[in-house]
Design an enzyme around this catalytic site. Sequence first.
Site, PDB file in Angstrom:
ATOM      1  N   HIS A 168     106.854  -7.363  48.265  1.00  0.00           N
ATOM      2  CA  HIS A 168     107.822  -7.149  47.191  1.00  0.00           C
ATOM      3  C   HIS A 168     109.001  -6.334  47.718  1.00  0.00           C
ATOM      4  O   HIS A 168     108.888  -5.134  47.956  1.00  0.00           O
ATOM      5  CB  HIS A 168     107.176  -6.441  46.008  1.00  0.00           C
ATOM      6  CG  HIS A 168     108.090  -6.326  44.831  1.00  0.00           C
ATOM      7  ND1 HIS A 168     108.686  -7.419  44.242  1.00  0.00           N
ATOM      8  CD2 HIS A 168     108.544  -5.247  44.135  1.00  0.00           C
ATOM      9  CE1 HIS A 168     109.447  -7.031  43.244  1.00  0.00           C
ATOM     10  NE2 HIS A 168     109.390  -5.712  43.151  1.00  0.00           N
ATOM     11  N   ASP A 208     104.674 -11.658  47.827  1.00  0.00           N
ATOM     12  CA  ASP A 208     105.074 -10.699  46.797  1.00  0.00           C
ATOM     13  C   ASP A 208     104.000 -10.648  45.724  1.00  0.00           C
ATOM     14  O   ASP A 208     103.749 -11.635  45.033  1.00  0.00           O
ATOM     15  CB  ASP A 208     106.421 -11.114  46.201  1.00  0.00           C
ATOM     16  CG  ASP A 208     107.025 -10.060  45.287  1.00  0.00           C
ATOM     17  OD1 ASP A 208     106.273  -9.221  44.753  1.00  0.00           O
ATOM     18  OD2 ASP A 208     108.255 -10.076  45.121  1.00  0.00           O
ATOM     19  N   SER A 211     114.174  -7.008  42.811  1.00  0.00           N
ATOM     20  CA  SER A 211     113.288  -6.743  41.678  1.00  0.00           C
ATOM     21  C   SER A 211     114.129  -6.540  40.421  1.00  0.00           C
ATOM     22  O   SER A 211     114.814  -7.459  39.978  1.00  0.00           O
ATOM     23  CB  SER A 211     112.396  -5.532  41.976  1.00  0.00           C
ATOM     24  OG  SER A 211     111.338  -5.440  41.060  1.00  0.00           O
TER      25      SER A 211
END
Length: 537
Positions: free
Chosen positions: A444, A404, A188
């Site tokens: 995610h 995600d 991320s």
Amino acid sequence: MKVSSIVAFSGLFLLPPAAALVPLKFINDCVNFATGFANENTEVLSSTYVLKGTVIPLPDSCTLAVTARANFCRVKLKVTTSSSSQVITEAWLPTDWKNKGKRMVMNGNSGWGGCILFEDLAWASGLGFAAIGHDTGHVGPVATGFSNPEVWKDWVYRSVLVATKAGKAATNHFYNTPLNKSYFIGCSTGGRQALKLAQDSPDEYDGILAAAPAAYWPNIEVSEAIYAQAVGTEGSPTYLNQAQWEAVDAATMAQCDGIDGVLDGILENPAQCDFHPELMLCGPGQTWLLNGCLTLAQVQTVKKLYAPIYGNHGRYIYPGIVPGAIPSQGMFLKYGPFVGGGPKDFLRYVVFNDPSYDLVSQFNLDTADLMLDNDWSGAHSNKSDLSGLQASGNKLLMYHGLADVAIPPEASYRYYNSVSLNMTLPPSGLDSFFRFFPISSLGHCAGGKGAGYVGGPSQVQLYPGAADSVPAGNSALMSLVKWVEQNEAPETLRGYKVGLLGETLGQKDHCKYPLKMTYKGSGNPNNRGSWKCVKID
């Protein structure tokens, strides 16, 4: 360099069994770490010897506590970056470092940073790495400190660079031996940091692992602001509750699950799913409570979130949420009552420096243009020229979960293909230094329904038992190590379906793009032997 405090090991002569084979010199060197240590603008805050199995309380972190997975020296540093900013860096230096390859790994951050990912430090140090982490220059997961431009610069790029320098200096000083190889891993925001290193500082790390990278910044913030307005607050006509989003997922699977040849609740290629939420529309007299259907306003919300985002004059901004992703971690609630932490904070503390700015009532597409047209100290990490990385001989491994919801996987496809076009290199030409792996069912960074545990950044905290049950040699991190140190380039990434206790419930070898996962037509879909990699049609 200044030493403010050194925390000594209290049981120096009454060592418990876990430390029985640890040389006293190691412990003494840890306690006296600051002696002779020098790094620019760096202060040693503490150095403490920690025993394997110790539960370490972390009162100033986003993590309550973490269990040590090695005997190690914990060093805490403060690096001053300006007259009004500083970066806190930690180095976890294990006893078995020299016989585990003399490697260092820097762990990236998540969200707005402000939190060292201590679970990743414990995991990596348990594998024998000198594990380094930092707080990006501010404390906690909020962005209030970004009203100070120096703190914002730290978050964008400077914190990683100064923490890298401090981490390498700490490692070399403590072991009195130059480190052999250095690695960076992040998901991320950490993935954004990873790509920025590959693009702007390709010589810093021998191997870089970028997971679900937030490459297109601030496009992500613009997209989330638009989502916030589209969904509205709880109780508004456009809002869907958790049960309704789960019904959307069930309808998605009903329409698309069989496309990949097996009904397993997982979309191997979500881009093939042409989901039609209109089929969930309530008829006359029907309601959600009685009929499990959606209103017209709710159907339109789903369609908006699944569609690419465009701004003024048809300007492309960001891909839509991928089908099958929304309920993967419950993160769809961020688009309801909890929305705004990202875009709201960015608008309040970076764009306008106005804590009273209200996203729902004030944001519009002209604001989106303002956000997209500013460099924001170089927050983007989407440069498509990786010739510096190619020339360095260092490696970039990127993967992205296909379930995600926070960062659509299409963004990573787009980035990989932009590198290919910019450098006029087909995938076979990129393979020597840049490889990309789509991971089906992975949410995610972590989570999801299937074999999404690949031994990468930000995964151990969700499945702590996997650190013991899943072979470390099959992890994405060690795949990168083998690529760098043994020239064993990964063709697949091994994924594990992990239970609540860390037990393995299934496996899958995820293919290197542009190959795609294909069911062989028979066999247990949780068995990796039931799948193969084939060329995209």
